[in-house]
Motif scaffolding. Sequence first.
Motif, PDB file in Angstrom:
ATOM      1  N   UNK A  53       0.648  -1.228   0.023  1.00 33.84           N
ATOM      2  CA  UNK A  53       0.083   0.010  -0.041  1.00 33.84           C
ATOM      3  C   UNK A  53       0.850   1.239   0.125  1.00 33.84           C
ATOM      4  N   UNK A  54       2.295   1.091   0.034  1.00 31.51           N
ATOM      5  CA  UNK A  54       3.010   2.321   0.016  1.00 31.51           C
ATOM      6  C   UNK A  54       3.066   2.763  -1.448  1.00 31.51           C
ATOM      7  N   UNK A  55       2.343   3.787  -1.740  1.00 32.60           N
ATOM      8  CA  UNK A  55       2.297   4.117  -3.277  1.00 32.60           C
ATOM      9  C   UNK A  55       2.407   5.716  -3.525  1.00 32.60           C
ATOM     10  N   UNK A  56       1.826   6.412  -2.359  1.00 33.05           N
ATOM     11  CA  UNK A  56       1.513   7.910  -2.625  1.00 33.05           C
ATOM     12  C   UNK A  56       2.592   8.778  -2.183  1.00 33.05           C
ATOM     13  N   UNK A  57       3.184   9.519  -3.245  1.00 33.67           N
ATOM     14  CA  UNK A  57       4.007  10.541  -2.931  1.00 33.67           C
ATOM     15  C   UNK A  57       3.637  11.599  -2.202  1.00 33.67           C
TER      16      UNK A  57
END
Length: 226
Positions: free
Chosen positions: A87-91
Amino acid sequence: DKAIALHQKNIDEADIFMASVLNDVFVELEEKYGLIKINDVVVKTKNKNPLNEKDTPFTYIDISSIDNKSFKIVEPKQLIGSEAPSRAKKEVFQDDIVYSTTRPNLKNIAIVSENYNNPIASTGFCVLRTNEKTINSYLFYFLITEKLFEQIEPNIRGAQYPATSDNDLKNCNIPNTPYETQQKVVSYLDEISQKMEKIKQIQKEKMQSLKELKASILDQAFKGEL
């Protein structure tokens, strides 16, 4: 025990007072300036996959990183790309706002106030980056109001993991307040918020002292030293 309960009541009342102030402010702004969509006060953000840089350190902000009492990021995780959760995807960048779209009733919301090393947020957040006509603190204060949650609530789906979507959030209405007025609003709300936090901190310190006193009295009682 009664004294501890009274201090907790004071903390709860400080939160209620702050919520009331926020509601009054945004009701007045809505009546005076009308409404626009949140989507009109933010710019597009990007996704970024840390797995593409397996040896590169990054700061991971997930739901557990947020203290929803103080609305602050308190425990971000330090990882390298190969350790990245799916889920680590949003900059994210400093001054962005992260709003948890999972269980939005818990209000896991915060401004990214520090310059973290290569921060990446969970897909459980909507990342909001304000445009040049909007102060991020102005949007933040609106996001923690009940007025915003009342708009989100009908769009919450799922029983086990109730959630809404980024689009649902961005389609919510916010007062179309001029920049100069936003500055005055933020200054006023900052002042009230700081006073309430000071009151709460004093109450917490007194509660802690009372809890320690109670523990000491009980210890003496069980040892027959009273």
